[in-house]
Motif scaffolding. Structure first.
Motif, mmCIF file in Angstrom:
data_model
loop_
_atom_site.group_PDB
_atom_site.id
_atom_site.type_symbol
_atom_site.label_atom_id
_atom_site.label_comp_id
_atom_site.label_asym_id
_atom_site.label_seq_id
_atom_site.Cartn_x
_atom_site.Cartn_y
_atom_site.Cartn_z
ATOM 1 N N TRP A 3 11.430 -8.482 24.308
ATOM 2 C CA TRP A 3 12.305 -8.961 25.196
ATOM 3 C C TRP A 3 11.711 -10.283 25.989
ATOM 4 O O TRP A 3 12.255 -11.343 26.104
ATOM 5 C CB TRP A 3 12.588 -7.913 26.178
ATOM 6 C CG TRP A 3 13.064 -8.310 27.545
ATOM 7 C CD1 TRP A 3 12.754 -8.540 28.621
ATOM 8 C CD2 TRP A 3 14.450 -8.751 27.521
ATOM 9 N NE1 TRP A 3 13.841 -8.957 29.490
ATOM 10 C CE2 TRP A 3 14.723 -9.072 28.707
ATOM 11 C CE3 TRP A 3 15.627 -8.626 26.416
ATOM 12 C CZ2 TRP A 3 16.072 -9.516 29.409
ATOM 13 C CZ3 TRP A 3 16.785 -9.343 26.916
ATOM 14 C CH2 TRP A 3 17.217 -9.590 28.343
ATOM 15 N N LEU A 6 12.532 -13.649 24.384
ATOM 16 C CA LEU A 6 13.910 -14.234 24.665
ATOM 17 C C LEU A 6 13.915 -14.895 26.213
ATOM 18 O O LEU A 6 14.478 -15.886 26.316
ATOM 19 C CB LEU A 6 15.111 -13.327 24.588
ATOM 20 C CG LEU A 6 15.207 -12.706 23.244
ATOM 21 C CD1 LEU A 6 16.113 -11.688 22.950
ATOM 22 C CD2 LEU A 6 15.534 -13.950 22.160
ATOM 23 N N LYS A 7 13.294 -14.011 27.018
ATOM 24 C CA LYS A 7 13.032 -14.446 28.377
ATOM 25 C C LYS A 7 12.493 -15.862 28.625
ATOM 26 O O LYS A 7 13.152 -16.764 29.226
ATOM 27 C CB LYS A 7 12.286 -13.626 29.276
ATOM 28 C CG LYS A 7 12.620 -13.370 30.784
ATOM 29 C CD LYS A 7 11.985 -12.197 31.510
ATOM 30 C CE LYS A 7 12.416 -12.599 32.973
ATOM 31 N NZ LYS A 7 11.994 -11.063 33.742
ATOM 32 N N ALA A 10 14.865 -18.624 27.232
ATOM 33 C CA ALA A 10 15.946 -18.848 28.280
ATOM 34 C C ALA A 10 15.548 -19.833 29.278
ATOM 35 O O ALA A 10 16.135 -20.600 29.805
ATOM 36 C CB ALA A 10 16.572 -17.714 28.816
ATOM 37 N N LEU A 64 22.498 -20.343 20.792
ATOM 38 C CA LEU A 64 21.793 -19.022 20.960
ATOM 39 C C LEU A 64 21.931 -18.872 22.624
ATOM 40 O O LEU A 64 22.166 -17.615 22.964
ATOM 41 C CB LEU A 64 20.544 -18.935 20.734
ATOM 42 C CG LEU A 64 20.163 -18.876 18.972
ATOM 43 C CD1 LEU A 64 18.783 -18.870 18.710
ATOM 44 C CD2 LEU A 64 20.744 -17.505 18.540
ATOM 45 N N TYR A 65 21.686 -19.703 23.237
ATOM 46 C CA TYR A 65 21.506 -19.596 24.747
ATOM 47 C C TYR A 65 22.396 -18.765 25.656
ATOM 48 O O TYR A 65 22.144 -17.728 26.438
ATOM 49 C CB TYR A 65 21.237 -21.009 25.486
ATOM 50 C CG TYR A 65 21.129 -20.837 26.843
ATOM 51 C CD1 TYR A 65 19.958 -20.269 27.449
ATOM 52 C CD2 TYR A 65 22.147 -21.256 27.687
ATOM 53 C CE1 TYR A 65 19.746 -20.414 28.840
ATOM 54 C CE2 TYR A 65 21.850 -21.111 29.139
ATOM 55 C CZ TYR A 65 20.627 -20.686 29.940
ATOM 56 O OH TYR A 65 20.551 -20.650 31.061
ATOM 57 N N ASP A 67 24.237 -16.201 24.810
ATOM 58 C CA ASP A 67 23.987 -14.655 24.605
ATOM 59 C C ASP A 67 22.787 -14.282 25.163
ATOM 60 O O ASP A 67 22.897 -13.109 25.640
ATOM 61 C CB ASP A 67 24.014 -14.529 23.175
ATOM 62 C CG ASP A 67 25.290 -14.650 22.352
ATOM 63 O OD1 ASP A 67 26.387 -14.641 23.179
ATOM 64 O OD2 ASP A 67 25.510 -15.026 21.144
ATOM 65 N N VAL A 68 21.828 -15.101 24.995
ATOM 66 C CA VAL A 68 20.609 -14.771 25.605
ATOM 67 C C VAL A 68 20.822 -14.688 27.204
ATOM 68 O O VAL A 68 20.003 -13.784 27.704
ATOM 69 C CB VAL A 68 19.253 -15.578 25.427
ATOM 70 C CG1 VAL A 68 18.079 -15.228 25.965
ATOM 71 C CG2 VAL A 68 19.054 -15.594 23.731
ATOM 72 N N GLU A 69 21.322 -15.758 27.634
ATOM 73 C CA GLU A 69 21.446 -15.737 29.190
ATOM 74 C C GLU A 69 22.186 -14.485 29.524
ATOM 75 O O GLU A 69 21.981 -13.844 30.429
ATOM 76 C CB GLU A 69 22.126 -16.837 29.441
ATOM 77 C CG GLU A 69 22.586 -17.066 31.117
ATOM 78 C CD GLU A 69 20.986 -17.122 31.914
ATOM 79 O OE1 GLU A 69 21.368 -17.012 33.292
ATOM 80 O OE2 GLU A 69 20.025 -17.585 31.434
#
Length: 295
Positions: A3, A6-7, A10, A64-65, A67-69
């Protein structure tokens, strides 16, 4: 997938550089850089390119951003909910509201709240676009229209009167319009691309368009500041204008726009003691704020 990777991704997109992302995450630049390198190896494509201004996300990264946000937002909501179930006097509450309310109105209220509940942290999401409470983008919101979603708990707290105002120095120099149709002969502070308010003026028979505005900007806080500096005539909430003796209402009887204020939260959070505490506090404070409009 880790995780934290991904953080880091972002925050590099949001902040524009490894150093800025590391500061925001209270981490180090090498750690953030290592996270990005691991993600790029896992994905099989580059996420950023270097430019003169910092790191530019690639087309793949921009895809991608969102969805990650969204994942980050839901995770933060999950953490806030757990904190609330532990202790109503600590944790974080995220409030969504407009720029004017968040900058001009909420600070005095939150100062009072913080003194009474110092362990509750407040996050502010300031935007003139409504946050999606159903997706938990925020815990609660102060909105200027009634929400349509049934899953939201909404409380009408009152109307705020909006009038035309000008600084007394401006009126001393240019005079005071006596009729609505004389506004075009004055210096007008208005929107640039955002036309919602100008459309609302048409309902009052006020035909002011973009070209009639001498100073144009969509940021409403900026519009208010230009008005306060005496650059022209603009619109302002009555409770805000009454804070300054230098501001004079223009054509108050001819033009009065009533702006409804609603306090909104997701119904699933009604049992969250911390969120409910903030919600009830804001209802009480905004009832006091809107009551100024009727005085």
């Amino acid at each position: 997938m880790d995780w934290n990777l991904l953080k880091s991704f972002a925050y590099v997109v949001k902040e524009g550089s490894l150093s800025a992302a590391s500061r925001a995450l209270n981490s180090t630049q090498p750690t953030i850089g290592r996270h990005i390198a691991i993600l790029e190896e896992q994905f099989g494509f580059s996420l950023f390119t270097r430019s003169r201004d910092g790191l530019e996300p690639t087309e793949e990264a921009l895809d991608l951003y969102p969805d990650v946000e969204a994942m980050l937002t839901r995770f933060d909501s999950f953490v806030r909910r757990l904190e609330g179930e532990k202790d109503e006097e600590s944790g974080t509450v995220r409030i969504a509201t407009s720029e004017v309310m968040g900058i001009e109105v909420l600070p005095d209220m939150l100062k009072k709240f913080h003194r009474a509940h110092p362990k509750i942290k407040i996050e502010l999401s300031l935007s003139n676009k409504n946050e999606n409470l159903l997706k938990r983008d925020a815990d609660l919101a102060i909105r200027l229209n009634k929400p349509a979603q049934e899953a939201l708990l909404a409380k009408f707290v009152g109307n705020v009167s909006v009038h035309f105002y000008a600084h007394k120095d401006y009126l001393k120099t240019y005079g005071t319009p006596k009729k609505l149709n004389e506004l075009k002969d004055h210096v007008i502070i208005g929107p640039d691309r955002e036309q919602v308010f100008l459309s609302a003026l048409e309902k009052f028979g006020i035909n002011i368009n973009r070209e009639d505005c001498d100073f144009r900007l969509d940021n409403q806080v900026g519009q208010i500041e230009l008005l306060r500096k005496g650059l022209g005539i603009g619109v302002m909430q009555k409770p805000l204008a009454k804070r300054s003796s230098a501001l004079v209402a223009i054509l108050e009887k001819e033009f009065q726009y009533q702006m409804p204020v609603w306090a909104v939260m997701h119904e699933d959070l009604r049992t969250n003691s911390r969120v409910r505490l903030v919600y009830n506090f804001l209802i009480e404070e905004f009832q006091k704020y809107t009551s100024v409009s009727s005085s």
